[in-house]
Write an enzyme that holds these catalytic residues in place. Structure first.
Site, short mmCIF file in Angstrom:
data_model
loop_
_atom_site.label_atom_id
_atom_site.label_comp_id
_atom_site.label_asym_id
_atom_site.label_seq_id
_atom_site.Cartn_x
_atom_site.Cartn_y
_atom_site.Cartn_z
N SER A 245 52.91 70.28 69.14
CA SER A 245 54.19 70.88 68.78
C SER A 245 55.31 70.26 69.58
O SER A 245 55.12 69.81 70.71
CB SER A 245 54.17 72.39 69.02
OG SER A 245 54.25 72.67 70.41
N ASP A 246 56.50 70.24 68.99
CA ASP A 246 57.69 69.99 69.80
C ASP A 246 57.83 71.15 70.77
O ASP A 246 57.22 72.21 70.59
CB ASP A 246 58.93 69.84 68.91
CG ASP A 246 60.02 69.01 69.55
OD1 ASP A 246 60.03 68.91 70.80
OD2 ASP A 246 60.87 68.47 68.83
N TRP A 247 58.64 70.97 71.78
CA TRP A 247 58.70 71.94 72.88
C TRP A 247 59.34 73.24 72.41
O TRP A 247 60.54 73.29 72.15
CB TRP A 247 59.46 71.33 74.04
CG TRP A 247 58.61 70.57 75.02
CD1 TRP A 247 58.65 70.69 76.37
CD2 TRP A 247 57.59 69.59 74.75
NE1 TRP A 247 57.72 69.85 76.95
CE2 TRP A 247 57.05 69.18 75.99
CE3 TRP A 247 57.06 69.05 73.59
CZ2 TRP A 247 56.02 68.24 76.09
CZ3 TRP A 247 56.05 68.10 73.68
CH2 TRP A 247 55.53 67.71 74.91
#
Length: 717
Positions: free
Chosen positions: A274-276
Site C-alpha cells: 500500500s501507499d503510506w
C-alpha cells in the site's frame, strides 16, 4: 501510531522503540555452516524462488507470517521510510524501503540529485534511462536500501497534476518502455524496484477520497499498459497501490485491479504494497489482493491475526500473501548476497555528478528558436532574470521525491562560467519590472528563467506561471527582441508571450547541475535532441480534462469521460491545435526522413492465432552542419470501426548522426499496436482492416505514410 498522510510527511524516528534487532539483522542472517543450510533448506540457491518460498512458509509461525505483511512504526533504525524487521530464527532479511525517484530521499545526505524523471524521459533514450535507474539503484543499495520506492509510471492525464514531474509522460506505450528500462537499471544494482502508483492515480487534490470513474476498456488500453510492461518485461518486484478509488473501491482493496488484472491476467508474482496510509480495511484488503500494509500494522497486525484465528481469513490466504513477498526477495537475491551499505554512507562520485549533468542536457527541449538565435555566440552581453536564474534555482519537485542536493549550480553561475571573463553577464530578480526593463535594454541577449512549484499532495490551480513571471517575460521581451525563456517546470505551462520571444527551452527540474547543463545547451556545447513526452496546450480550456467533472471532480467523483482520448489523442480527435505537440523538439541541425517501407504489408493469419512483428525501414539524414540526434516516431492509425483515437505511438528510436550522415533505421511494431480491448469477449483482439502507419518526428509531423492490411480477426496478448 498511524500515519495518515503520505510518505513525505512521515516522521522517521531513529530510536529503537518496538524491536531490539542487531544491526547485522538488517542485512539478513548469512549461512556459515552446512548444519545451518540443512536447517534452512530455502537457502539452497539451486531451487526456484517459488520453491524456496514454499519451504520457508512451511516453517513460519502465524506471528512470523503476520510480521511479513506490514511495516513497523516508529522505525527502529535511522533513515528509511518503511521497514519490515528481520527474522533471525529463519534467516529472513529485513526490508528497508526508501523514497527516491531522482535520488535517495528521506533526508539522506551525501547523494546525487538527478534531474526529474520527466526530464530523462524527454531524452527518448532507453539507454540513458536504464543508466538513470542504475545510478539510483547503486546509491540506494549503498545506503542500505533494498526496496526502492519508484519509479512512478502513471500516464499523465491531467496537465495540472502535481506529480507530473515524477512520471514519464502522457502515452501508455512510451511510459511502459521507459518503465522497463529504468526498472531493469534499478534492479541490476540490488534493490527491488516498486512500480507506482497503481492505478488511476492521476491527481493529487482530494487523493485520499477521490473516486476515478473509468470504463474497463480505457483502464486496459491507457492506464494499465505501463504496469503491464513493468511486470512482463521489467520483472518489477513490487507494485504500490494508490490512495484513490477506482469505480467506487479503494485501490488497495480492489479485486479487479489487484486480482483480475495483476494476478489473473498479468501473472504477477511479486507483491502489492500500500501507499503510506492507503489501507482501509483488514478482510476486504486481504481478499482484494493487498499483500503488505505500509507503513504500520493498524489493519495487518493484531486485526489480521484475529481475522485468521476467527476464520474470516484462511491460513492459506495469508500464506499466499507472504509468498508474494518472499518470491521476489528470493528472485532478487536478498537472501543470498550481502549488502554492506548503510544510511550514513557517502555514495556520491564524480561520475554520478557528470551523469546528472548529462541527463539535464539531454532532457532539455528546444521548443522555439527564431532566426537561429541559439546557440549563442561568445562575447554577447547577457542579462539573466528570474528567481530560478540565481536566487532560487528550481531543480526538483516536492514531496516524497525530495532530495538533499549536495550542491546546486545556478543558471547565472553556469552562464558566467561558460561565457568567460570577457563577457558581461548581469542579473535582475525581476520583481521590479522597471529595473528589469532597463537591464534588458542594456544587454544584447536577455534570458528569463521561470518556474513552477510542483509537489506531491497538491495539483496546480491552473496552467499559468505563478506570480508575476508572465509579466516579467512580456516586459523583458518588449524591450529586447533577443529574449530567451527557460522553463524550469514540472509539467506544461501556458505561454501567452510565445509570439514575443525568440527562444524557449524546457529544462524541467534539472537537478544539481542545473546551471552547467543549461549553459552547455545555450552555447551549443550540447546540441539539444529532447522531445516532449507531453502536449503543451495553447489555452486553459483547450485541454482533454477541462471540465470540472473530469478534474478535480464533483462530489468526490472524477469522471474519465475523455476515455481513450488522453493527451495528444484528444487534440487529434478534436482537431485541436496544441502549442507544442507530443513528441516535438528542435535541434541546432536539421533532419530528413525518406524511403519508408513496411513488411509484411498483408497479414492473413488463421483465426485465433497471433501475428508477428511488423518491420518498418527508412532512412534518416542529418542535413545540417552540426552533429546531432533525432527521434524517429511511428504511429498507427486504426480503421474507424475500431473506435480508437486517430493515431497512437507504436515505436520510436533515437538516432545519432554526424553532419551530412545518412543512417538506416528499423522500427518494430508489436501486435498490440494494432489491437484493441474487446469488451464483448473481454480479451485483446486485432480486428481485420487496413491500418495506416505514419512516421515522423512528432505526433504532428508525420511526413512518411504507408499501410498494412489485416485480413482476419486475431487474438492478441
Amino acid at each position: 501510531m498511524r500515519i495518515r498522510t503520505s510518505r513525505f510527511a512521515c516522521l522517521i524516528i531513529g530510536a529503537s522503540l518496538l524491536l531490539t534487532i542487531p544491526a547485522s539483522a538488517v542485512k539478513g542472517a548469512p549461512d556459515t555452516a552446512g548444519k545451518r543450510q540443512d536447517a534452512h533448506p530455502w537457502r539452497d540457491k539451486s531451487l526456484s524462488p517459488a520453491r524456496r518460498a514454499n519451504l520457508l512458509i512451511e516453517k513460519m509461525t502465524l506471528d512470523e507470517k503476520i510480521v511479513m505483511v506490514h511495516g513497523v512504526s516508529p522505525i527502529p533504525i535511522k533513515g528509511y521510510v518503511g521497514y519490515v524487521p528481520a527474522n533471525l530464527r529463519l534467516g529472513i532479511p529485513a526490508l528497508t524501503l526508501a523514497d527516491g525517484r531522482a535520488g535517495v530521499g528521506n533526508d539522506a545526505k551525501d547523494i546525487t540529485l538527478l534531474p526529474a524523471p520527466i526530464a530523462v524521459a524527454s531524452s527518448w533514450d532507453l539507454g540513458l534511462i536504464h543508466q538513470y535507474g542504475k545510478v539510483l539503484g547503486q546509491e540506494q543499495w549503498a545506503k542500505g536500501t533494498n526496496v526502492e520506492l519508484g519509479p512512478s509510471i502513471d500516464v499523465v492525464r491531467v496537465p495540472e497534476w502535481g506529480r507530473t514531474f515524477e512520471s514519464y509522460g502522457e502515452d501508455p506505450y512510451f511510459n511502459g518502455r521507459m518503465a522497463v528500462a529504468e526498472i531493469k537499471g534499478i534492479q541490476s544494482q540490488g534493490p527491488i524496484a516498486d512500480a507506482n502508483m497503481y492505478l488511476t492515480m492521476n491527481q493529487e487534490n482530494n487523493r485520499f477520497k477521490e473516486d476515478s470513474i473509468v470504463d474497463e476498456r480505457t483502464l486496459r488500453e491507457i492506464y494499465l499498459p505501463p504496469f503491464e510492461a513493468a511486470i512482463l518485461d521489467g520483472h518489477v518486484g513490487t507494485v504500490m497501490c494508490a490512495y484513490v478509488k477506482t469505480n467506487g473501491i479503494y485501490s488497495c482493496e480492489n479485486p479487479q485491479l489487484e486480482i483480475d488484472f495483476l494476478r489473473r491476467d498479468l501473472k504477477f508474482d511479486g507483491w502489492v504494497m500500500s501507499d503510506w496510509g492507503a489501507t482501509h480495511s483488514t478482510v476486504a484488503a486481504i481478499k482484494g489482493g493487498l499483500d503488505q500494509q505500509m507503513p504500520d500494522d493498524e489493519f495487518y497486525g493484531k486485526a489480521l491475526k484475529a481475522a485468521v484465528l476467527d476464520g474470516h481469513v484462511s491460513v492459506s490466504e495469508l500464506d499466499e500473501h507472504v509468498r508474494n513477498i518472499l518470491v521476489p526477495m528470493f528472485r532478487h537475491g536478498l537472501f543470498d548476497k550481502s549488502q554492506p551499505g548503510n544510511w550514513l554512507a557517502n555514495v556520491r562520485s564524480p561520475e554520478h555528478d557528470s551523469f546528472s549533468r548529462m541527463v539535464a542536457e539531454q532532457g532539455t527541449i528546444l521548443l522555439k528558436n527564431d532566426a537561429s538565435l541559439l546557440p549563442l555566440s561568445d562575447k554577447l552581453s547577457i542579462a539573466v532574470f528570474g528567481a530560478a536564474g540565481s536566487k532560487q534555482p528550481k531543480v526538483e519537485g516536492g514531496g516524497s521525491s525530495g532530495v538533499n542536493a549536495p550542491y546546486v549550480v545556478s543558471p547565472l553561475d553556469g552562464i558566467r562560467k561558460r561565457s568567460g571573463a570577457g563577457t558581461q553577464v548581469t542579473y535582475a530578480l525581476g520583481s521590479d519590472l522597471d529595473a528589469a526593463s532597463k537591464a534588458a535594454r542594456n544587454a544584447e541577449v536577455a534570458i528569463v528563467f521561470v518556474q513552477t512549484d510542483e509537489t506531491e499532495g497538491d495539483d496546480r490551480l491552473d496552467l499559468k506561471l505563478p506570480g508575476n513571471q508572465d509579466q516579467l517575460v512580456t516586459t523583458v521581451a518588449g524591450v529586447n527582441k533577443k529574449t530567451i525563456v527557460v522553463l524550469d517546470t514540472g509539467g506544461p505551462v501556458l505561454m501567452p508571450w510565445i509570439d514575443k520571444v525568440a527562444g524557449v527551452l524546457e529544462a524541467w527540474y534539472p537537478g544539481q547541475e542545473d546551471g552547467n547543463a543549461i549553459a552547455a545547451v545555450l552555447y551549443g556545447d550540447y546540441n539539444p535532441s529532447a522531445k516532449s513526452p507531453l502536449t503543451f496546450p495553447r489555452t486553459a480550456s483547450a485541454i482533454p480534462t477541462a471540465n470540472k467533472e473530469q478534474w478535480p471532480g464533483v462530489d468526490g467523483l472524477s469522471t474519465y469521460s475523455e476515455k481513450l482520448n488522453v493527451g495528444y489523442r484528444w487534440y487529434d480527435a478534436t482537431n485541436g491545435q496544441p502549442l507544442f505537440p507530443f513528441g516535438f523538439g528542435l535541434s541546432y541541425t536539421t533532419f530528413q526522413l525518406s524511403h519508408l517501407s513496411v513488411a509484411p504489408t498483408n497479414l492473413n493469419s488463421a483465426s485465433g492465432s497471433t501475428l508477428g512483428k511488423v518491420l518498418l525501414k527508412l532512412q534518416v539524414t542529418n542535413t545540417g552542419k552540426r552533429d546531432g540526434a533525432e527521434v524517429i516516431q511511428a504511429y498507427v492509425g486504426h480503421p474507424a470501426v475500431n473506435g480508437e483515437p486517430p493515431h497512437q505511438l507504436g515505436a520510436f528510436e533515437k538516432v545519432q548522426l554526424k553532419a551530412g550522415e545518412t543512417k538506416p533505421v528499423t522500427l518494430e511494431l508489436e501486435q498490440r499496436a494494432f489491437s484493441i480491448y474487446d469488451m464483448a469477449s473481454h480479451r485483446w483482439i486485432t480486428p481485420a482492416g487496413t491500418y495506416e502507419i505514419l512516421v515522423g518526428t512528432s505526433s504532428r509531423d508525420l511526413p512518411l505514410h504507408t499501410s498494412i492490411t489485416i485480413a482476419q480477426n486475431t487474438t492478441s496478448k
